[in-house]
Design a protein around this motif. Structure first.
Motif, PDB file in Angstrom:
ATOM      1  N   ILE A  39     -25.481  -2.107 -10.373  1.00 26.66           N
ATOM      2  CA  ILE A  39     -25.918  -3.501 -10.548  1.00 26.66           C
ATOM      3  C   ILE A  39     -24.713  -4.423 -10.363  1.00 26.66           C
ATOM      4  O   ILE A  39     -23.787  -4.416 -11.176  1.00 26.66           O
ATOM      5  N   PRO A  40     -24.696  -5.219  -9.306  1.00 25.07           N
ATOM      6  CA  PRO A  40     -23.581  -6.154  -9.098  1.00 25.07           C
ATOM      7  C   PRO A  40     -23.754  -7.411  -9.954  1.00 25.07           C
ATOM      8  O   PRO A  40     -24.826  -7.659 -10.519  1.00 25.07           O
ATOM      9  N   PHE A  41     -22.691  -8.196 -10.034  1.00 23.80           N
ATOM     10  CA  PHE A  41     -22.806  -9.515 -10.646  1.00 23.80           C
ATOM     11  C   PHE A  41     -23.628 -10.372  -9.697  1.00 23.80           C
ATOM     12  O   PHE A  41     -23.238 -10.583  -8.546  1.00 23.80           O
ATOM     13  N   ALA A  42     -24.769 -10.872 -10.158  1.00 20.39           N
ATOM     14  CA  ALA A  42     -25.727 -11.526  -9.268  1.00 20.39           C
ATOM     15  C   ALA A  42     -25.666 -13.041  -9.396  1.00 20.39           C
ATOM     16  O   ALA A  42     -25.756 -13.588 -10.501  1.00 20.39           O
ATOM     17  N   ILE A  43     -25.518 -13.706  -8.250  1.00 18.07           N
ATOM     18  CA  ILE A  43     -25.469 -15.172  -8.196  1.00 18.07           C
ATOM     19  C   ILE A  43     -26.661 -15.647  -7.380  1.00 18.07           C
ATOM     20  O   ILE A  43     -26.801 -15.299  -6.204  1.00 18.07           O
ATOM     21  N   ALA A  44     -27.526 -16.427  -8.000  1.00 17.41           N
ATOM     22  CA  ALA A  44     -28.673 -17.001  -7.296  1.00 17.41           C
ATOM     23  C   ALA A  44     -28.268 -18.312  -6.643  1.00 17.41           C
ATOM     24  O   ALA A  44     -27.540 -19.108  -7.238  1.00 17.41           O
ATOM     25  N   ILE A  45     -28.735 -18.547  -5.421  1.00 17.44           N
ATOM     26  CA  ILE A  45     -28.531 -19.833  -4.758  1.00 17.44           C
ATOM     27  C   ILE A  45     -29.895 -20.377  -4.340  1.00 17.44           C
ATOM     28  O   ILE A  45     -30.762 -19.636  -3.897  1.00 17.44           O
ATOM     29  N   SER A  46     -30.071 -21.679  -4.523  1.00 15.60           N
ATOM     30  CA  SER A  46     -31.390 -22.250  -4.273  1.00 15.60           C
ATOM     31  C   SER A  46     -31.284 -23.748  -4.042  1.00 15.60           C
ATOM     32  O   SER A  46     -30.328 -24.391  -4.477  1.00 15.60           O
TER      33      SER A  46
END
Length: 419
Positions: free
Chosen positions: A363-370
């Motif tokens: 599980i990577p460090f997850a960054i959402a972009i929107s």
């Protein structure tokens, strides 16, 4: 006979008559209450539709702004750029900032109006927030040859949302510059006073009359001084300032001695009772190299952001839809996932949810972009498993700092994603 007729021509109302009148009044009140309830429901529906429309508007406008912003950042990173190219880069950068600020102000006003603006508060040093705000408007001030004097103490701790407070002071600085002539003077000072951090921003510009002072914080209000600069605005900036400050349990006031005699805005925020230490990279330390999975269906945005990340020494694997992104995340080890929310195949929420349910997956460090900037979208993303939620157009410096941050390093170590 006349007297008898006059006495018998009218008679007092009976109990039956009074009961009928009371019943009629009750019916009218019930009908009025029903009408008010219907109008309240309709008003709520209109407000909800407006909020949904503004959210979609933000998404549609931010999507094209994102690759433009990233491409413009790359212009400045070209080897030995000419002075003409750098000048074009500066023009595009300033106009992108202006468009983004106008859009953000409108959406913030809508979020405040609907009670959906949420603060991410933490202990912070106010001087750093003020300096960050200055970076937003420094080019404008230099172009107009204005003098900016800052008197900031070394430490002035408050408990606040750094992004929102930087927005407050940037809005005030923008106003000061806009309504102050070329070569004018702007003074920013901060001090502690009776348990409050007090920040004053004074200029020697256009000033305000009593009518403008009375309504300057009202939504969509633009006084006569709006004609001073052609650039103008939407008339929501000061309303957003007041509401953000009040959400921080603070207060903002404006004052002026009259037209042509400048203005002073004073922001007061509660001081933090105790200091907090913040970990940071040692000065001069090389930022770490990350293995990054970038999932973005906009080809231009994917390519330009990927090149920027590669230029910072990271390795980048690109996917252009949710299904391909999930397959890569399940079969390879990544330190960081940068994932668009509105993806074909699987959206970002579904991707991160399915990845976290995959047995044995790293599980990577997850960054959402929107392109959606509404608070509920950020809350949903964090709830689904993203560590951060970033709104387009991306602040590339902030994103690069996040990718290289100690927080991401600790996450990677805890997840066991070692090379």
């Amino acid at each position: 006979m006349a007297n008898q007729d006059s006495n018998t021509g009218s008679s007092p109302p009976t109990d039956h008559d009074l009961a009928g009148e009371v019943a009629g009044l009750r019916l009218l009140l019930a009908e009025r209450d029903a009408e008010l309830a219907r109008l309240r429901v309709e008003a709520g529906q209109v407000k909800e539709r407006r909020s949904d429309f503004l959210g979609m508007l933000a998404h549609e406008l931010r999507n094209p702004l994102a690759p433009i912003s990233l491409a413009n950042t790359m212009l400045a990173k070209l080897p030995e750029p000419s002075s003409g190219l750098l000048n074009l880069h500066s023009v595009i950068h300033r106009q992108l900032q202006h468009l983004t600020r106008l859009l953000d102000e409108l959406l913030d006003a809508a979020s405040i109006d609907s009670g959906k603006l949420v603060l991410a508060r933490a202990p912070l040093e106010l001087g750093a927030v003020l300096r960050r705000a200055l970076q937003t408007v420094q080019v404008r001030i230099l172009e107009r040859h204005q003098q900016l004097h800052m008197d900031l103490p070394e430490e002035l701790q408050v408990h606040g949302d750094p992004q929102r407070l930087a927005q407050v002071f940037a809005n005030l600085l923008i106003n000061a510059s806009r309504y102050t002539g070329d070569g004018g003077v702007i003074r920013v000072a901060a001090r502690a006073h009776e348990g409050m951090a007090v920040v004053t921003m004074a200029d020697n510009g256009a000033g305000m009359d009593q009518a403008e002072l009375a309504g300057m914080f009202d939504l969509f209000t633009r006084g006569a001084r709006a004609a001073v600069r052609v650039e103008g605005g939407l008339g929501v900036g000061l309303n957003v300032v007041r509401n953000i400050v009040e959400l921080h349990d603070g207060k903002v006031i404006g004052a002026s001695d009259g037209p042509g005699r400048g203005s002073v805005f004073t922001v007061s925020l509660p001081l933090l009772a105790s200091d907090s230490a913040h970990a940071a990279l040692a000065p001069g330390a090389m930022p770490p190299s990350r293995r990054i999975l970038l999932v973005e269906d906009n080809l231009d945005a994917n390519d330009t952001l990927g090149q920027l990340l590669l230029g910072e020494g990271h390795s980048v694997t690109a996917a252009y839809d949710g299904i391909a992104g999930l397959a890569l995340a399940r079969t390879q080890v990544f330190d960081v996932l940068i994932c668009d929310i509105n993806l074909p195949g699987l959206n970002g929420y579904e991707l991160i949810t399915q990845l976290r349910r995959t047995a044995g997956a790293h599980i990577p460090f997850a960054i959402a972009i929107s392109g959606y900037g509404r608070p509920e979208e950020s809350t949903r993303a964090i709830g689904a498993g993203f560590g951060q939620y970033v709104v387009k157009p991306i602040d590339i410096d902030a994103l690069l700092a996040l990718v290289a941050s100690e927080a991401v390093t600790r996450f990677i170590a805890a997840a066991g994603n070692t090379r």
